[in-house]
Scaffold this active site. Structure first.
Site, short mmCIF file in Angstrom:
data_model
loop_
_atom_site.label_atom_id
_atom_site.label_comp_id
_atom_site.label_asym_id
_atom_site.label_seq_id
_atom_site.Cartn_x
_atom_site.Cartn_y
_atom_site.Cartn_z
CG PHE A 87 -40.72 89.31 66.65
CD1 PHE A 87 -39.36 89.43 67.25
CD2 PHE A 87 -40.80 88.33 65.68
CE1 PHE A 87 -38.54 88.64 67.15
CE2 PHE A 87 -39.75 87.15 65.65
CZ PHE A 87 -38.65 87.35 66.45
CB CYS A 88 -38.53 95.35 66.10
SG CYS A 88 -39.77 96.27 66.92
CD GLN A 89 -35.38 94.18 72.33
OE1 GLN A 89 -35.04 93.62 71.56
NE2 GLN A 89 -35.63 94.08 73.75
#
Length: 571
Positions: A528-530
């Site tokens: 996951f990222c932002q």
């Protein structure tokens, strides 16, 4: 020719002259000059914009006359339609083909014959028989006089505080307009979220906007009654949970119910949702009687279930369809997909098609993706994020619905999806959609192309972009604890410091390629990222390196919206 002439000469009576009834009358006159068309409307005006009433209260609309689309005189001069305002239709004699009406000013009752009858009575604002509900200072919002009464009360009593009861469309619009007038507002909602038609994570941004304007929001606590305030001034709103809210006034906007009294008394079929049952031609169980607008049940475009849809757009289309069929043209209503939008203190929330909640209730298979993309080019001043949720068929990518929240450009994107859905469009169509582009309006790869609805969803269906959802984290946690998976946060350390999932490994995308050997090949990597884009790129790197990788849709921003109030770090 004889049949056409006979049809054209018929007497058409329309009960209700707002959206559906007015539309039906105007359309029918454009199809025939010889029919005698009469509208009976129990209010003092026809064809008014009741969707604008909250904005009249807020003084954004500065004159009642702006709310009137067409007067009785205009209907007569433009369309040769007889309009009887302040006339209530009391009964229908289906055998004699007459209605009985009462002139509310004089009390006189009389019969009027019809060959075709159109019922467009709308819906009634729900006003439950609660203790104290008839005290002064408690208002509904359905007609122009309602708005005038609220304005007069605010000005006479110098209202400083108000309680809005009901967190739906009208409730939020009333909150916005009361705040616009400098009034302190408390919003009560009996359910677990505001805007119940939408999925809960998609309304999460609204709470922050309301809080910024000082609006107090109380969920899971419905109104139980009202009391007069101390010294006989103001009110106290009592709730089922035992809370008490002293206030100057209250808006009771907890919803509407179809006005079916006339139809029931006439023996017409009423559907399972409580609306008048009609077919696709807007005919009731009596083939000579049609019904349109908020009072009818129609089929949901996506689920096929019977539904109620109190929206002006469908009501207008239904009025036109009834007119077509009365005039001898075979015209059909395709069903409603509930395309809707609401503004909340500058924020826009819009949706079309089925929500995830509705798909679950209907037992339909679906997939979903989230994206968070700018409404226009990021380098152009004023870029802001649109939070977008797309629901689609996991077999062929057919679009089932979408929801969006943001400051600008939300309605444009939802309208594009709504139009594609009418053509049974898919995520592949979104991927290829050619949309307007200039830096101040969009991006060369629009939010609907890149950020994602087309390419995120289409790549997922192609197998190029495995996805997981934040609401699957219990299962993901189980895999991590069993030693078969790891969580990988590919944001930069400064972003991670502001919050991440407990136990997640941090390998920023900028350094991931150089550190691939530190990630196991025998465990699934949940990435996951932002907002999802870096997670997608990291997932592709990991897949191409021979690892099993899955991107968590929407990134950390979606995690925060899925668990508003700071609960995302506990996922």
């Amino acid at each position: 020719m004889a049949a056409s002439a006979a049809r054209a000469a018929q007497r058409v009576v329309i009960v209700g002259g707002v959206a559906g009834g007015a539309s039906c009358a105007a359309r029918l006159r454009r199809l025939t000059e010889t029919a005698h068309i009469t509208i009976f409307e129990r209010e003092s005006a026809v064809s008014y914009a009741n969707c604008g009433l909250p904005y009249r209260v807020g003084d954004l609309i500065t004159d009642d006359s702006k709310l009137f689309v067409a007067s009785a005189a205009k209907f007569k001069s433009w369309f040769n339609v007889d309009v009887h305002t302040s006339h209530e239709v009391l009964s229908i004699d289906r055998k004699a083909r007459t209605i009985t009406a009462r002139d509310l000013a004089s009390g006189r009752e009389f019969d009027a014959p019809f060959d075709a009858l159109v019922l467009s009575p709308g819906a009634q604002a729900i006003r439950p028989p609660l203790p104290g509900v008839d005290l002064p200072g408690i208002f509904k919002m359905k007609t122009v006089p309602d708005a005038a009464a609220v304005r007069a009360f605010i000005e006479k009593h110098k209202v400083k505080s108000a309680v809005v009861i009901g967190g739906g469309f009208i409730g939020l619009e009333m909150v916005e307009n009361l705040v616009h007038r400098g009034i302190q507002v408390t919003l009560l909602e009996a359910g677990p979220q505001i805007m119940p038609p939408l999925d809960p994570e998609m309304v999460a941004p609204i709470y922050d906007v309301l809080a910024d304007k000082g609006v107090v929001v109380a969920l899971n606590d419905g109104v139980a009654g009202f009391e007069q305030g101390p010294d006989g001034t103001g009110l106290v709103v009592k709730t089922a949970g035992g809370a008490a809210y002293p206030t100057d006034m209250a808006m009771l906007v907890i919803g509407v119910r179809p006005d079916t009294a006339l139809a029931k008394a006439a023996g017409l079929d009423i559907g399972q949702r409580g609306g008048i049952r009609v077919d696709e031609h807007m005919r009731t169980s009596d083939p000579g009687i049609f019904a349109v607008g908020d009072a009818v049940e129609t089929k949901d475009w996506i689920t096929g279930d019977w539904t109620l849809c109190a929206l002006a757009g469908p009501a207008n289309r239904q009025g036109r369809i009834a007119a077509d069929n009365i005039a001898g043209r075979s015209s059909a209503f395709r069903g409603t997909q509930g395309t809707s939008v609401v503004g909340v203190l500058g924020l826009t929330v819009a949706a079309t098609g089925a929500s995830e909640k509705a798909l679950k209730r209907a037992g339909l298979a679906y997939a979903k993706v989230y994206t968070h993309a700018n409404q226009h080019a990021g380098y152009y001043p004023g870029a802001s994020t649109i939070d977008f949720k797309l629901l689609f068929d996991p077999k062929d990518g057919a679009i089932l619905g979408c929801q969006a929240t943001g400051w600008e450009g939300v309605d444009k994107r939802v309208d594009v999806v709504a139009a594609l859905m009418q053509k049974r469009g898919s995520v592949y169509d979104l991927e290829e959609a050619e949309l307007c582009y200039a830096p101040q309006y969009g991006s060369a790869k629009d939010a609907l192309n890149l950020a994602g609805m087309g390419r995120v969803a289409a790549n997922h269906l192609r197998g190029d972009h495995p996805l997981a959802q934040w609401d699957e984290m219990a299962r993901v946690r189980g895999e991590v604890e069993a030693g078969t998976a790891v969580l990988v946060d590919v944001r930069e350390p400064a972003e991670v410091a502001r919050g991440t999932v407990e136990g997640a490994l941090n390998f920023p995308l900028s350094t991931l390629r150089a550190n691939l050997d530190q990630l196991p090949k025998d465990k699934r990597c949940y990435v996951f990222c932002q907002v999802g884009l870096r997670g997608y790129n990291a997932t592709r790197q990991l897949l191409l390196s021979g690892r099993d990788a899955v991107n968590i849709s929407g990134g950390w921003r979606s995690a925060q919206q899925a668990a508003p109030g700071g609960g995302a770090s506990k996922l």
